[in-house]
Design a protein around this motif. Structure first.
Motif, PDB file in Angstrom:
ATOM      1  N   ALA A 134      46.697  -7.927  13.753  1.00 49.92           N
ATOM      2  CA  ALA A 134      45.963  -6.966  12.933  1.00 49.92           C
ATOM      3  C   ALA A 134      44.717  -6.457  13.652  1.00 49.92           C
ATOM      4  CB  ALA A 134      45.589  -7.588  11.601  1.00 49.92           C
ATOM      5  N   LEU A 135      44.045  -7.347  14.390  1.00 48.85           N
ATOM      6  CA  LEU A 135      42.854  -6.945  15.129  1.00 48.85           C
ATOM      7  C   LEU A 135      43.193  -6.030  16.300  1.00 48.85           C
ATOM      8  CD1 LEU A 135      40.818 -10.279  15.371  1.00 48.85           C
ATOM      9  CD2 LEU A 135      40.698  -8.521  13.606  1.00 48.85           C
ATOM     10  N   SER A 136      44.462  -5.994  16.706  1.00 49.64           N
ATOM     11  CA  SER A 136      44.886  -5.162  17.826  1.00 49.64           C
ATOM     12  C   SER A 136      45.191  -3.732  17.424  1.00 49.64           C
ATOM     13  CB  SER A 136      46.128  -5.781  18.486  1.00 49.64           C
ATOM     14  OG  SER A 136      45.849  -7.086  18.953  1.00 49.64           O
ATOM     15  N   CYS A 137      45.146  -3.445  16.131  1.00 52.72           N
ATOM     16  CA  CYS A 137      45.347  -2.084  15.645  1.00 52.72           C
ATOM     17  C   CYS A 137      44.164  -1.208  16.064  1.00 52.72           C
ATOM     18  CB  CYS A 137      45.486  -2.093  14.119  1.00 52.72           C
ATOM     19  SG  CYS A 137      45.557  -0.447  13.379  1.00 52.72           S
ATOM     20  N   VAL A 138      44.445  -0.047  16.634  1.00 57.00           N
ATOM     21  CA  VAL A 138      43.375   0.844  17.095  1.00 57.00           C
ATOM     22  C   VAL A 138      42.516   1.310  15.919  1.00 57.00           C
ATOM     23  CG1 VAL A 138      42.882   3.045  18.254  1.00 57.00           C
ATOM     24  CG2 VAL A 138      44.660   1.522  19.142  1.00 57.00           C
TER      25      VAL A 138
ATOM     26  N   LYS B  88      34.970 -10.271  20.085  1.00 55.16           N
ATOM     27  CA  LYS B  88      33.954 -10.196  21.131  1.00 55.16           C
ATOM     28  C   LYS B  88      34.333  -9.154  22.178  1.00 55.16           C
ATOM     29  CE  LYS B  88      31.335 -13.267  24.243  1.00 55.16           C
ATOM     30  NZ  LYS B  88      31.530 -12.634  25.564  1.00 55.16           N
ATOM     31  N   LYS B  89      35.585  -9.174  22.618  1.00 56.58           N
ATOM     32  CA  LYS B  89      36.048  -8.210  23.623  1.00 56.58           C
ATOM     33  C   LYS B  89      35.954  -6.784  23.100  1.00 56.58           C
ATOM     34  CE  LYS B  89      40.180  -6.933  26.323  1.00 56.58           C
ATOM     35  NZ  LYS B  89      39.435  -6.694  27.576  1.00 56.58           N
ATOM     36  N   GLU B  90      36.348  -6.584  21.835  1.00 57.84           N
ATOM     37  CA  GLU B  90      36.332  -5.237  21.271  1.00 57.84           C
ATOM     38  C   GLU B  90      34.929  -4.664  21.234  1.00 57.84           C
ATOM     39  OE1 GLU B  90      40.329  -5.673  18.483  1.00 57.84           O
ATOM     40  OE2 GLU B  90      38.357  -5.737  17.542  1.00 57.84           O
ATOM     41  N   LEU B  91      33.945  -5.480  20.958  1.00 59.04           N
ATOM     42  CA  LEU B  91      32.573  -4.987  20.952  1.00 59.04           C
ATOM     43  C   LEU B  91      32.061  -4.747  22.365  1.00 59.04           C
ATOM     44  CD1 LEU B  91      30.915  -7.140  18.128  1.00 59.04           C
ATOM     45  CD2 LEU B  91      31.679  -4.767  18.002  1.00 59.04           C
ATOM     46  N   GLU B  92      32.272  -5.706  23.241  1.00 58.93           N
ATOM     47  CA  GLU B  92      31.669  -5.604  24.564  1.00 58.93           C
ATOM     48  C   GLU B  92      32.305  -4.513  25.421  1.00 58.93           C
ATOM     49  OE1 GLU B  92      29.767 -10.016  25.228  1.00 58.93           O
ATOM     50  OE2 GLU B  92      31.754  -9.631  26.082  1.00 58.93           O
ATOM     51  N   GLU B  93      33.578  -4.178  25.172  1.00 56.25           N
ATOM     52  CA  GLU B  93      34.208  -3.147  25.996  1.00 56.25           C
ATOM     53  C   GLU B  93      33.638  -1.753  25.722  1.00 56.25           C
ATOM     54  OE1 GLU B  93      38.377  -3.447  25.145  1.00 56.25           O
ATOM     55  OE2 GLU B  93      38.265  -2.105  23.410  1.00 56.25           O
ATOM     56  N   THR B  94      32.896  -1.572  24.630  1.00 56.71           N
ATOM     57  CA  THR B  94      32.252  -0.281  24.371  1.00 56.71           C
ATOM     58  C   THR B  94      31.083  -0.033  25.305  1.00 56.71           C
ATOM     59  OG1 THR B  94      30.647  -1.160  22.769  1.00 56.71           O
ATOM     60  CG2 THR B  94      32.810  -0.502  21.913  1.00 56.71           C
ATOM     61  N   GLY B  95      30.527  -1.111  25.873  1.00 56.30           N
ATOM     62  CA  GLY B  95      29.320  -0.984  26.681  1.00 56.30           C
ATOM     63  C   GLY B  95      28.043  -0.945  25.874  1.00 56.30           C
TER      64      GLY B  95
ATOM     65  N   PHE C 154      38.698   0.198  29.354  1.00 58.03           N
ATOM     66  CA  PHE C 154      38.262   1.574  29.184  1.00 58.03           C
ATOM     67  C   PHE C 154      37.097   1.852  30.131  1.00 58.03           C
ATOM     68  CE2 PHE C 154      40.674   2.550  25.405  1.00 58.03           C
ATOM     69  CZ  PHE C 154      40.917   1.300  24.871  1.00 58.03           C
ATOM     70  N   SER C 155      36.987   3.119  30.530  1.00 62.08           N
ATOM     71  CA  SER C 155      35.834   3.528  31.312  1.00 62.08           C
ATOM     72  C   SER C 155      34.715   3.863  30.347  1.00 62.08           C
ATOM     73  CB  SER C 155      36.183   4.753  32.169  1.00 62.08           C
ATOM     74  OG  SER C 155      37.199   4.442  33.097  1.00 62.08           O
ATOM     75  N   VAL C 156      33.687   3.043  30.368  1.00 62.86           N
ATOM     76  CA  VAL C 156      32.603   3.234  29.414  1.00 62.86           C
ATOM     77  C   VAL C 156      31.277   3.246  30.161  1.00 62.86           C
ATOM     78  CG1 VAL C 156      33.816   2.179  27.492  1.00 62.86           C
ATOM     79  CG2 VAL C 156      32.489   0.731  28.996  1.00 62.86           C
ATOM     80  N   GLY C 157      30.304   3.894  29.562  1.00 60.78           N
ATOM     81  CA  GLY C 157      28.961   3.844  30.072  1.00 60.78           C
ATOM     82  C   GLY C 157      28.189   2.750  29.356  1.00 60.78           C
ATOM     83  N   TYR C 158      27.481   1.930  30.097  1.00 62.37           N
ATOM     84  CA  TYR C 158      26.803   0.799  29.487  1.00 62.37           C
ATOM     85  C   TYR C 158      25.380   1.164  29.092  1.00 62.37           C
ATOM     86  CZ  TYR C 158      30.722  -2.152  30.505  1.00 62.37           C
ATOM     87  OH  TYR C 158      31.972  -2.690  30.501  1.00 62.37           O
ATOM     88  N   ALA C 159      25.019   0.753  27.892  1.00 60.90           N
ATOM     89  CA  ALA C 159      23.700   1.079  27.365  1.00 60.90           C
ATOM     90  C   ALA C 159      22.621   0.373  28.185  1.00 60.90           C
ATOM     91  CB  ALA C 159      23.617   0.663  25.904  1.00 60.90           C
TER      92      ALA C 159
ATOM     93  N   ILE D 266      40.098  -1.562  15.397  1.00 62.34           N
ATOM     94  CA  ILE D 266      39.145  -1.629  16.506  1.00 62.34           C
ATOM     95  C   ILE D 266      38.066  -0.557  16.354  1.00 62.34           C
ATOM     96  CG2 ILE D 266      38.869  -1.388  19.000  1.00 62.34           C
ATOM     97  CD1 ILE D 266      41.861  -2.311  19.184  1.00 62.34           C
ATOM     98  N   THR D 267      38.496   0.668  16.102  1.00 61.19           N
ATOM     99  CA  THR D 267      37.559   1.792  16.025  1.00 61.19           C
ATOM    100  C   THR D 267      36.574   1.627  14.884  1.00 61.19           C
ATOM    101  OG1 THR D 267      39.242   3.255  16.970  1.00 61.19           O
ATOM    102  CG2 THR D 267      37.403   4.300  15.827  1.00 61.19           C
ATOM    103  N   THR D 268      37.069   1.278  13.693  1.00 63.83           N
ATOM    104  CA  THR D 268      36.159   1.140  12.550  1.00 63.83           C
ATOM    105  C   THR D 268      35.261  -0.081  12.705  1.00 63.83           C
ATOM    106  OG1 THR D 268      37.948   0.049  11.309  1.00 63.83           O
ATOM    107  CG2 THR D 268      37.615   2.408  10.936  1.00 63.83           C
ATOM    108  N   PHE D 269      35.753  -1.138  13.325  1.00 64.27           N
ATOM    109  CA  PHE D 269      34.927  -2.329  13.575  1.00 64.27           C
ATOM    110  C   PHE D 269      33.806  -2.012  14.558  1.00 64.27           C
ATOM    111  CE2 PHE D 269      34.542  -6.240  16.341  1.00 64.27           C
ATOM    112  CZ  PHE D 269      33.692  -6.934  15.485  1.00 64.27           C
ATOM    113  N   GLN D 270      34.133  -1.345  15.644  1.00 64.21           N
ATOM    114  CA  GLN D 270      33.110  -0.984  16.631  1.00 64.21           C
ATOM    115  C   GLN D 270      32.063  -0.056  16.022  1.00 64.21           C
ATOM    116  OE1 GLN D 270      35.812   0.686  19.482  1.00 64.21           O
ATOM    117  NE2 GLN D 270      35.911  -1.169  20.734  1.00 64.21           N
ATOM    118  N   ARG D 271      32.520   0.963  15.308  1.00 63.68           N
ATOM    119  CA  ARG D 271      31.597   1.933  14.704  1.00 63.68           C
ATOM    120  C   ARG D 271      30.795   1.283  13.584  1.00 63.68           C
ATOM    121  NH1 ARG D 271      33.046   7.472  15.685  1.00 63.68           N
ATOM    122  NH2 ARG D 271      32.589   8.083  13.545  1.00 63.68           N
ATOM    123  N   GLY D 272      31.449   0.420  12.795  1.00 57.36           N
ATOM    124  CA  GLY D 272      30.745  -0.247  11.712  1.00 57.36           C
ATOM    125  C   GLY D 272      29.666  -1.182  12.208  1.00 57.36           C
TER     126      GLY D 272
END
Length: 321
Positions: free
Chosen positions: A254-258, A49-56, A16-21, A261-267
């Motif tokens: 199961a971890l590949s479900c969007v 790990k990938k799901e978190l880090e890809e958010t930036g 994903f194209s993300v802006g890094y903090a 992923i979304t609720t894990f990142q936001r949580g």
């Protein structure tokens, strides 16, 4: 009730194209398990790990706990104070007393905690951890661990009936229903969405103190279920610390479900900061659509070899109660 067709949306984008903090949120991801446990943390930790880090937003360090109780902990000294949030992918029966004390201090003093799926099987005899998790299962937990918790007639109820803690049926897609749509983790999500094939935990027991259930899923009696709307996403407070507990996420699929992923990142962001800045992806699943990241699923050799096969189509689900 009319049967609704289940459609599958394969999210083929692998990055994903993300802006890094400018200042990333420092995350300690703890994994490992007791011998004989049924969760392949060696496969799931890289996905988390990938799901978190890809958010930036996050910088993730992984620490693998020795097996307990027989493991050698002399070289395992995670410096909790260096991190804003701990993500637990650890299925373990116990830790040394000094390590437990440091963990309690971290969360109690305001550190964030995220508990993923089988991590709530851990530490049945550690009162503070069970307060942090709210509910847990297996490892000889019974009614002595606390009542079962589920939704009935639109309300969270506690059920002190005797019996063992923890159950699930076959892994199938199931619908998740929002219960606290205005919570920062949930805000903007649809009222209901389909989660990819996973274990739907039920008969979970615990103290349930300072616990808010964000979302539930119906445990179908035709799939060894309870007939109850079972907690799937929780938030809790322990001292000054914020905790996000997701009962979703048995395996790579199961971890590949969007939705996961979304609720894990936001949580994880909420547990660390108390806020959620991430937008809802356009590929988020709907009440009759599963959305699935094939690039993540392909990190599991079983998926590459076609072992997992096609997505099973679930029976119709009743309306949320």
């Amino acid at each position: 009730m009319k049967r609704s067709a289940l459609f599958i949306l394969f999210a083929l984008v692998s990055s994903f194209s993300v802006g890094y903090a400018a200042t990333p949120i420092h995350v300690l991801l703890i994994d490992g398990q007791a011998a004989g446990a049924y969760h392949q943390w060696q496969l799931t930790t890289p996905i988390l790990k990938k799901e978190l880090e890809e958010t930036g937003l996050f910088q993730v360090t992984v620490a693998t706990s020795p097996e307990s109780p027989s493991g050698d902990f002399s070289g395992f000294h995670p410096e909790f104070s260096k991190y804003q949030v701990i993500v637990s992918n650890l299925d373990s029966p116990d830790w040394p007393a000094d390590l437990k004390s440091q963990f309690e201090q971290f969360v109690g003093n305001g550190g964030g905690l995220v508990i993923v799926h089988a991590a709530d099987n851990s530490f049945p005899d550690w009162p503070a951890f069970n307060q942090m998790a709210g509910i847990g299962g297996w490892r000889k937990r019974t009614e002595k661990a606390g009542p079962m918790w589920y939704f009935q007639d639109g309300k969270l109820v506690s059920d002190p009936s005797p019996g063992n803690a923890g159950s699930h049926g076959l892994r199938m897609p199931f619908r998740v229903d929002a219960r606290e749509p205005q919570h920062p983790i949930m805000k903007g999500l649809p009222p209901s969405w389909m989660h990819y094939a996973d274990e739907l935990y039920s008969k979970m027991r615990g103290p349930g103190q300072n616990m808010t259930v964000l979302a539930t899923a119906y445990s179908d009696p035709e799939n060894k279920g309870t007939g109850h709307d079972e907690p799937m996403l929780l938030v809790l407070k322990y001292g000054k610390g914020r905790i996000f507990h997701t009962l979703l996420g048995h395996d790579v699929a199961a971890l590949s479900c969007v939705g996961f992923i979304t609720t894990f990142q936001r949580g994880t962001e909420w547990a660390a900061t108390g806020k959620v800045t991430q937008k809802i992806p356009g590929t988020f699943p709907t009440a009759n659509t599963v959305s699935f990241r094939t690039d993540l699923a392909a990190m599991d050799p079983a998926y590459k070899n076609g072992v997992n096969g096609p997505v099973p189509v679930p029976r119709p689900v009743p309306s949320a109660k």
